[in-house]
Design a protein around this motif. Structure first.
Motif, PDB file in Angstrom:
ATOM      1  N   GLY A   1       0.795  -1.216   0.000  1.00 25.26           N
ATOM      2  CA  GLY A   1       0.000   0.000   0.000  1.00 25.26           C
ATOM      3  C   GLY A   1       0.833   1.273   0.000  1.00 25.26           C
ATOM      4  N   TRP A   2       2.151   1.120   0.107  1.00 23.36           N
ATOM      5  CA  TRP A   2       3.067   2.265   0.099  1.00 23.36           C
ATOM      6  C   TRP A   2       3.908   2.213  -1.173  1.00 23.36           C
ATOM      7  N   ASP A   3       4.095   3.353  -1.816  1.00 16.35           N
ATOM      8  CA  ASP A   3       4.829   3.410  -3.071  1.00 16.35           C
ATOM      9  C   ASP A   3       6.230   3.967  -2.868  1.00 16.35           C
ATOM     10  N   PRO A   4       7.182   3.542  -3.706  1.00 19.70           N
ATOM     11  CA  PRO A   4       8.535   4.090  -3.604  1.00 19.70           C
ATOM     12  C   PRO A   4       8.601   5.524  -4.104  1.00 19.70           C
ATOM     13  N   THR A   5       9.669   6.195  -3.770  1.00 22.83           N
ATOM     14  CA  THR A   5       9.881   7.576  -4.171  1.00 22.83           C
ATOM     15  C   THR A   5      10.063   7.681  -5.684  1.00 22.83           C
ATOM     16  N   LEU A   6       9.731   8.871  -6.199  1.00 25.52           N
ATOM     17  CA  LEU A   6       9.882   9.140  -7.622  1.00 25.52           C
ATOM     18  C   LEU A   6      11.127   9.957  -7.937  1.00 25.52           C
ATOM     19  N   TYR A   7      11.572  10.775  -6.976  1.00 22.52           N
ATOM     20  CA  TYR A   7      12.582  11.782  -7.294  1.00 22.52           C
ATOM     21  C   TYR A   7      13.873  11.641  -6.506  1.00 22.52           C
ATOM     22  N   VAL A   8      13.880  10.838  -5.462  1.00 23.01           N
ATOM     23  CA  VAL A   8      15.088  10.689  -4.652  1.00 23.01           C
ATOM     24  C   VAL A   8      15.361   9.214  -4.384  1.00 23.01           C
ATOM     25  N   ASN A   9      16.596   8.917  -4.058  1.00 22.28           N
ATOM     26  CA  ASN A   9      16.990   7.581  -3.633  1.00 22.28           C
ATOM     27  C   ASN A   9      17.436   7.603  -2.176  1.00 22.28           C
ATOM     28  N   GLY A  10      17.115   6.522  -1.494  1.00 19.13           N
ATOM     29  CA  GLY A  10      17.593   6.341  -0.135  1.00 19.13           C
ATOM     30  C   GLY A  10      17.198   7.414   0.865  1.00 19.13           C
ATOM     31  N   PRO A  11      15.912   7.841   0.922  1.00 21.47           N
ATOM     32  CA  PRO A  11      15.537   8.840   1.926  1.00 21.47           C
ATOM     33  C   PRO A  11      15.695   8.271   3.328  1.00 21.47           C
ATOM     34  N   GLY A  12      16.201   9.080   4.231  1.00 22.56           N
ATOM     35  CA  GLY A  12      16.401   8.599   5.598  1.00 22.56           C
ATOM     36  C   GLY A  12      16.783   9.699   6.543  1.00 22.56           C
ATOM     37  N   HIS A  13      17.072   9.298   7.762  1.00 19.07           N
ATOM     38  CA  HIS A  13      17.468  10.197   8.857  1.00 19.07           C
ATOM     39  C   HIS A  13      16.698  11.518   8.775  1.00 19.07           C
ATOM     40  N   HIS A  14      15.427  11.418   9.109  1.00 21.89           N
ATOM     41  CA  HIS A  14      14.490  12.519   8.954  1.00 21.89           C
ATOM     42  C   HIS A  14      14.295  13.273  10.262  1.00 21.89           C
ATOM     43  N   SER A  15      13.539  14.359  10.172  1.00 20.81           N
ATOM     44  CA  SER A  15      13.190  15.158  11.349  1.00 20.81           C
ATOM     45  C   SER A  15      11.751  15.620  11.218  1.00 20.81           C
ATOM     46  N   PHE A  16      10.912  15.256  12.168  1.00 21.42           N
ATOM     47  CA  PHE A  16       9.564  15.815  12.248  1.00 21.42           C
ATOM     48  C   PHE A  16       9.709  17.231  12.802  1.00 21.42           C
ATOM     49  N   VAL A  17       9.289  18.217  12.043  1.00 23.69           N
ATOM     50  CA  VAL A  17       9.508  19.610  12.431  1.00 23.69           C
ATOM     51  C   VAL A  17       8.380  20.032  13.363  1.00 23.69           C
ATOM     52  N   LEU A  18       8.562  19.785  14.654  1.00 23.55           N
ATOM     53  CA  LEU A  18       7.522  20.006  15.647  1.00 23.55           C
ATOM     54  C   LEU A  18       7.730  21.310  16.402  1.00 23.55           C
ATOM     55  N   LEU A  19       6.637  21.885  16.884  1.00 19.97           N
ATOM     56  CA  LEU A  19       6.718  23.054  17.742  1.00 19.97           C
ATOM     57  C   LEU A  19       7.492  22.701  19.006  1.00 19.97           C
ATOM     58  N   ASN A  20       8.576  23.423  19.240  1.00 18.82           N
ATOM     59  CA  ASN A  20       9.473  23.178  20.377  1.00 18.82           C
ATOM     60  C   ASN A  20      10.070  21.766  20.367  1.00 18.82           C
ATOM     61  N   GLY A  21       9.938  21.080  19.246  1.00 23.30           N
ATOM     62  CA  GLY A  21      10.444  19.713  19.177  1.00 23.30           C
ATOM     63  C   GLY A  21       9.715  18.758  20.094  1.00 23.30           C
ATOM     64  N   ASP A  22       8.508  19.118  20.507  1.00 22.27           N
ATOM     65  CA  ASP A  22       7.768  18.380  21.532  1.00 22.27           C
ATOM     66  C   ASP A  22       6.737  17.467  20.892  1.00 22.27           C
ATOM     67  N   ILE A  23       6.845  16.152  21.120  1.00 17.49           N
ATOM     68  CA  ILE A  23       5.890  15.227  20.511  1.00 17.49           C
ATOM     69  C   ILE A  23       4.478  15.461  21.025  1.00 17.49           C
ATOM     70  N   ASN A  24       4.336  16.116  22.164  1.00 15.93           N
ATOM     71  CA  ASN A  24       3.005  16.376  22.701  1.00 15.93           C
ATOM     72  C   ASN A  24       2.311  17.531  21.984  1.00 15.93           C
ATOM     73  N   THR A  25       2.992  18.166  21.037  1.00 12.65           N
ATOM     74  CA  THR A  25       2.362  19.171  20.188  1.00 12.65           C
ATOM     75  C   THR A  25       1.956  18.574  18.847  1.00 12.65           C
ATOM     76  N   SER A  26       2.177  17.301  18.638  1.00 15.57           N
ATOM     77  CA  SER A  26       1.881  16.707  17.340  1.00 15.57           C
ATOM     78  C   SER A  26       0.574  15.915  17.407  1.00 15.57           C
ATOM     79  N   PRO A  27      -0.331  16.002  16.434  1.00 18.54           N
ATOM     80  CA  PRO A  27      -0.190  16.897  15.292  1.00 18.54           C
ATOM     81  C   PRO A  27      -0.415  18.352  15.697  1.00 18.54           C
ATOM     82  N   PRO A  28       0.360  19.289  15.116  1.00 10.99           N
ATOM     83  CA  PRO A  28       0.242  20.688  15.513  1.00 10.99           C
ATOM     84  C   PRO A  28      -1.001  21.325  14.941  1.00 10.99           C
TER      85      PRO A  28
END
Length: 358
Positions: free
Chosen positions: A273-300
């Motif tokens: 049910g998930w498709d591979p990327t079209l424009y990049v290879n090997g996506p990884g080491h990501h960052s959820f850009v959260l308010l104050n970096g606090d998971i308790n604000t997600s979803p913002p």
């Protein structure tokens, strides 16, 4: 033609409606598309404090720099201010991760050489200046450790990192420990994931689970997403661990792993049910850009949920030196079952998963 994330989100809603899938949209496009930034670097860590986005990166082989901008994409061209240099020359400085806690900024990073890589932390009241010397984190068992991240869940602070079980480089597991403060771990460590599934063992020596990132879904359940397969290969991808409702983050069998990559460039390793990327290879080491970096604000609040990740553009040789920071987005995708076998507890768990967009 490249389809904008806004239309991708609408299409997802239509498909979900046809399939009877419960979907919770947390992002539509701020701009037409996600994009490669001009920053040739790896391991992005970004958070938002007020209206300012703060990003941190390693520079050279022994330094850390902070950038600030009014948007995630703007970080690439913002001035980089060096906030730490390893004057002791202990070894490589890798994958700094910035957090905001109690009015202070904390940057966690790996420093060392070979089997001596350990987690360290520096802190300041100001994002891009005023950091003191590095303090080594007293992680349980004092083993090789990289990619540490801190979060608070149900009032308890935790630290999750990638490390070795022993003193040799056999495989990188994900470990968790409780913390009594942003700089103090307590008690024992517990493993929550090992690279034992076929889709996360395509590229190894060692086999890898690394770059954990915590986030909380609309049901309040904890997720730790992470990167699997070797970062030196386009098989690098992002997968998910979901804690069962009411589960204990320190108990491995309360975690359920996605049945494949959720963000990757090879269809053979993607979850159904998930498709591979079209424009990049090997996506990884990501960052959820959260308010104050606090998971308790997600979803913002608001319609946009930005993401930063590193990848290599398709058509470019896959190499560490060709990694760039990319802006992206994601949405929660409901009623998804993760299954497992030959372990204690229920063999299935149904809840939110994540759709990532380039």
């Amino acid at each position: 033609m490249k389809i904008s994330r806004r239309f991708a989100g609408l299409a997802a809603l239509l498909v979900a409606g046809l399939l009877g899938t419960t979907v919770h949209i947390v992002t539509t496009a701020e701009s037409a598309d996600a994009a490669q930034t001009s920053l040739r670097a790896a391991d992005p860590s970004v958070l938002r404090v007020g209206g300012t986005y703060v990003g941190v990166q390693s520079v050279g082989d022994n330094g850390i720099a902070v950038r600030q901008a009014s948007s995630p994409a703007g970080l690439a061209t913002a001035a980089a201010r060096t906030v730490f240099t390893d004057s002791q020359r202990l070894g490589e400085v890798w994958a700094p991760e910035i957090h905001y806690d109690g009015g202070r900024y904390y940057i966690y990073f790996t420093m060392g050489a070979g089997a001596n890589h350990r987690m360290y932390v520096i802190s300041s009241a100001t994002a891009d200046s005023g950091y003191g010397g590095a303090t080594k984190l007293n992680l349980p068992d004092d083993r090789w450790a990289i990619d540490g991240t801190m979060f608070v869940f149900n009032g308890q602070r935790y630290f999750v990192w990638s490390g070795w079980a022993g003193t040799t480089n056999v495989e990188q597991n994900l470990y968790i420990a409780k913390m009594t403060s942003p700089t103090t771990a307590t008690g024992s460590r517990a493993v929550i994931s090992q690279p034992r599934e076929s889709w996360e063992r395509v590229v190894g020596n060692p086999f890898i689970n690394e770059a954990p990132e915590a986030i909380k879904d609309p049901n309040g359940q904890l997720h730790v997403t992470y990167s699997a397969n070797g970062s030196w290969s386009e098989q690098y991808c992002i997968a998910d661990l979901r804690l069962r409702a009411g589960g204990d983050p320190m108990y491995v069998w309360d975690w359920y792993k996605s049945n494949g990559c959720l963000f990757g460039s090879n269809r053979s390793t993607m979850m159904a049910g998930w498709d591979p990327t079209l424009y990049v290879n090997g996506p990884g080491h990501h960052s959820f850009v959260l308010l104050n970096g606090d998971i308790n604000t997600s979803p913002p609040a608001g319609s946009s949920f930005p993401l930063m990740f590193h990848a290599v553009a398709k058509g470019t040789p896959y190499a560490w030196s060709n990694r760039y920071w990319y802006t992206g987005s994601f949405m929660w995708w409901g009623a998804i079952t993760y299954s497992r076998a030959n372990v204690p507890g229920s063999t299935t768990n149904t809840g939110y998963s994540i759709k990532f967009f380039e």
